[in-house]
Motif scaffolding. Structure first.
Motif, PDB file in Angstrom:
ATOM      1  N   ALA A 182       6.493  68.204  62.079  1.00 24.84           N
ATOM      2  CA  ALA A 182       5.813  67.352  63.137  1.00 24.84           C
ATOM      3  C   ALA A 182       5.082  68.292  64.161  1.00 24.84           C
ATOM      4  O   ALA A 182       4.371  67.693  65.180  1.00 24.84           O
ATOM      5  N   ARG A 183       5.350  69.725  64.579  1.00 25.29           N
ATOM      6  CA  ARG A 183       4.840  70.466  65.495  1.00 25.29           C
ATOM      7  C   ARG A 183       3.234  70.713  65.304  1.00 25.29           C
ATOM      8  O   ARG A 183       2.859  71.151  64.240  1.00 25.29           O
ATOM      9  N   PRO A 184       2.470  70.193  66.313  1.00 26.47           N
ATOM     10  CA  PRO A 184       0.964  70.137  66.121  1.00 26.47           C
ATOM     11  C   PRO A 184       0.660  71.560  65.968  1.00 26.47           C
ATOM     12  O   PRO A 184       1.003  72.591  66.627  1.00 26.47           O
ATOM     13  N   GLY A 185      -0.511  71.814  64.892  1.00 27.15           N
ATOM     14  CA  GLY A 185      -0.909  73.455  64.829  1.00 27.15           C
ATOM     15  C   GLY A 185      -1.463  73.902  65.922  1.00 27.15           C
ATOM     16  O   GLY A 185      -1.590  75.163  66.048  1.00 27.15           O
ATOM     17  N   ILE A 240       9.044  64.303  69.786  1.00 27.45           N
ATOM     18  CA  ILE A 240       9.709  65.537  70.622  1.00 27.45           C
ATOM     19  C   ILE A 240       9.062  66.914  70.369  1.00 27.45           C
ATOM     20  O   ILE A 240       8.473  67.511  71.115  1.00 27.45           O
ATOM     21  N   ALA A 241       8.408  66.874  68.978  1.00 33.72           N
ATOM     22  CA  ALA A 241       7.849  67.996  68.769  1.00 33.72           C
ATOM     23  C   ALA A 241       6.453  68.142  69.119  1.00 33.72           C
ATOM     24  O   ALA A 241       5.803  69.120  69.255  1.00 33.72           O
ATOM     25  N   TRP A 286       8.490  71.677  79.621  1.00 40.19           N
ATOM     26  CA  TRP A 286       9.400  70.683  79.191  1.00 40.19           C
ATOM     27  C   TRP A 286      10.625  71.159  78.180  1.00 40.19           C
ATOM     28  O   TRP A 286      10.191  71.371  76.862  1.00 40.19           O
ATOM     29  N   HIS A 287      11.665  70.875  78.304  1.00 42.41           N
ATOM     30  CA  HIS A 287      12.749  71.214  77.408  1.00 42.41           C
ATOM     31  C   HIS A 287      13.537  69.893  77.237  1.00 42.41           C
ATOM     32  O   HIS A 287      14.050  69.238  77.961  1.00 42.41           O
ATOM     33  N   PHE A 288      13.438  69.671  75.895  1.00 47.00           N
ATOM     34  CA  PHE A 288      14.373  68.436  75.385  1.00 47.00           C
ATOM     35  C   PHE A 288      15.814  69.075  75.240  1.00 47.00           C
ATOM     36  O   PHE A 288      16.011  69.748  74.278  1.00 47.00           O
ATOM     37  N   ILE A 289      16.706  68.349  75.765  1.00 41.31           N
ATOM     38  CA  ILE A 289      18.166  69.198  75.897  1.00 41.31           C
ATOM     39  C   ILE A 289      19.293  67.816  75.348  1.00 41.31           C
ATOM     40  O   ILE A 289      20.461  68.060  75.408  1.00 41.31           O
ATOM     41  N   GLY A 290      18.724  66.778  75.003  1.00 39.59           N
ATOM     42  CA  GLY A 290      19.725  65.671  74.544  1.00 39.59           C
ATOM     43  C   GLY A 290      19.967  65.634  73.142  1.00 39.59           C
ATOM     44  O   GLY A 290      19.385  66.572  72.364  1.00 39.59           O
ATOM     45  N   PRO A 291      20.827  64.595  72.761  1.00 35.86           N
ATOM     46  CA  PRO A 291      21.018  64.692  71.157  1.00 35.86           C
ATOM     47  C   PRO A 291      19.685  64.079  70.616  1.00 35.86           C
ATOM     48  O   PRO A 291      18.873  63.416  71.020  1.00 35.86           O
ATOM     49  N   ILE A 292      19.480  64.509  69.199  1.00 38.90           N
ATOM     50  CA  ILE A 292      18.004  64.268  68.715  1.00 38.90           C
ATOM     51  C   ILE A 292      18.328  63.340  67.499  1.00 38.90           C
ATOM     52  O   ILE A 292      18.915  63.807  66.349  1.00 38.90           O
ATOM     53  N   GLN A 293      17.649  62.011  67.576  1.00 37.61           N
ATOM     54  CA  GLN A 293      17.757  61.383  66.279  1.00 37.61           C
ATOM     55  C   GLN A 293      16.449  61.351  65.640  1.00 37.61           C
ATOM     56  O   GLN A 293      15.342  61.924  66.088  1.00 37.61           O
ATOM     57  N   SER A 294      16.728  61.094  64.209  1.00 34.30           N
ATOM     58  CA  SER A 294      15.417  61.941  63.456  1.00 34.30           C
ATOM     59  C   SER A 294      14.250  61.002  63.748  1.00 34.30           C
ATOM     60  O   SER A 294      13.284  61.534  63.350  1.00 34.30           O
TER      61      SER A 294
END
Ligand code: PLP
Length: 237
Positions: A118-121, A96-97, A82-90
């Motif tokens: 936020a990226r899980p280890g 997303i991460a 999966w690729h997130f390609i949209g604008p990113i709200q904080s």
């Protein structure tokens, strides 16, 4: 449309797009497999994604978080990247991460820092492209070319992320020369970063209406929606 018809249509369009991608690569003197296709499935049903998957497509791009999460849970049996390609709200960075392999639209440090935290280890690093505004329109998102060096220096240091390259959404135009000019600008920034020692390998540029020009300028990922799935019928959020 009956399921079988959707299948035939999506499979046929996907094959036609793949053929055009390979032809554009070869015409540009590149390997026929030099370009990865991300199928942009925003506003498309989980069923349509499943049909494209059955035709061999593995990378899918989504713009809207909640819509993507709903489809991801419906399609959890498939090995989709999966690729997130949209604008990113904080306030969306945590989800997303957690739920994507790639994020293409990073255009400020704060967003990158939040994704990093936020990226899980237990997951591999989140693959990142920095979005650059190549059309000089103040309304468009993306970092300005002048900001890129500082942004790259900072983002490249963040744990949990792997900076892969650059992304752009040029101003739409039918004029091939104008398309080329915007794609070339992105490629030149990319080359200058590589010359500074950054091991970037990704230029995410080119959509249904302009991907041959993007491939001619060095695109390694094209993001294509309507040429595969047909015109988007559901209203976009
Ligand atoms: C919608 C979208 C695409 C695909 O556009 P098509 O014209 O349907 O191919 C590609 N990239 C981004 C960022 C998009 O939002």
């Amino acid at each position: 449309m009956a399921n079988e018809q959707i299948m035939t249509t999506i499979a046929g369009r996907l094959q036609a797009v793949r053929t055009r991608i390979q032809r554009a690569a070869v015409e540009a003197g590149r390997h026929e497999n030099a370009v990865t296709l991300v199928a942009v499935s925003k506003a498309q049903s989980a069923d349509s994604i499943r049909q494209a998957y059955l035709s061999g497509q593995r990378q899918f791009g989504e713009n809207y978080l909640q819509e993507a999460l709903d489809k991801q849970s419906e399609l959890a049996d498939l090995a989709i990247e999966w690729h997130f390609i949209g604008p990113i709200q904080s306030n969306k960075t945590q989800a997303i991460a957690q739920h994507f392999a790639w994020v293409h639209g990073v255009d400020r440090l704060k967003i990158a820092e939040r994704l990093s935290q936020a990226r899980p280890g237990h997951l591999p690093p989140l693959q990142i492209c920095i979005q650059i505004n190549v059309s000089n329109e103040s309304s468009k998102s993306g970092a300005s070319p002048q900001e890129v060096d500082a942004l790259v220096d900072a983002i490249a240091k963040l744990p949990g992320l792997r900076l892969r390259g650059l992304m752009a959404i040029p101003a739409p135009t039918q004029e091939i020369a104008l398309q080329q000019k915007q794609f070339r600008m992105l490629r030149e920034i990319y080359e200058s970063l590589r010359a500074r020692g950054y091991l970037l390998d990704t230029l995410s540029m080119g959509m249904s209406d302009d991907f041959p020009a993007a491939i001619n300028e060095g695109a390694t990922i094209v993001r294509i929606g309507s040429a595969i799935f047909g015109a988007r019928t559901k209203t976009e959020k």
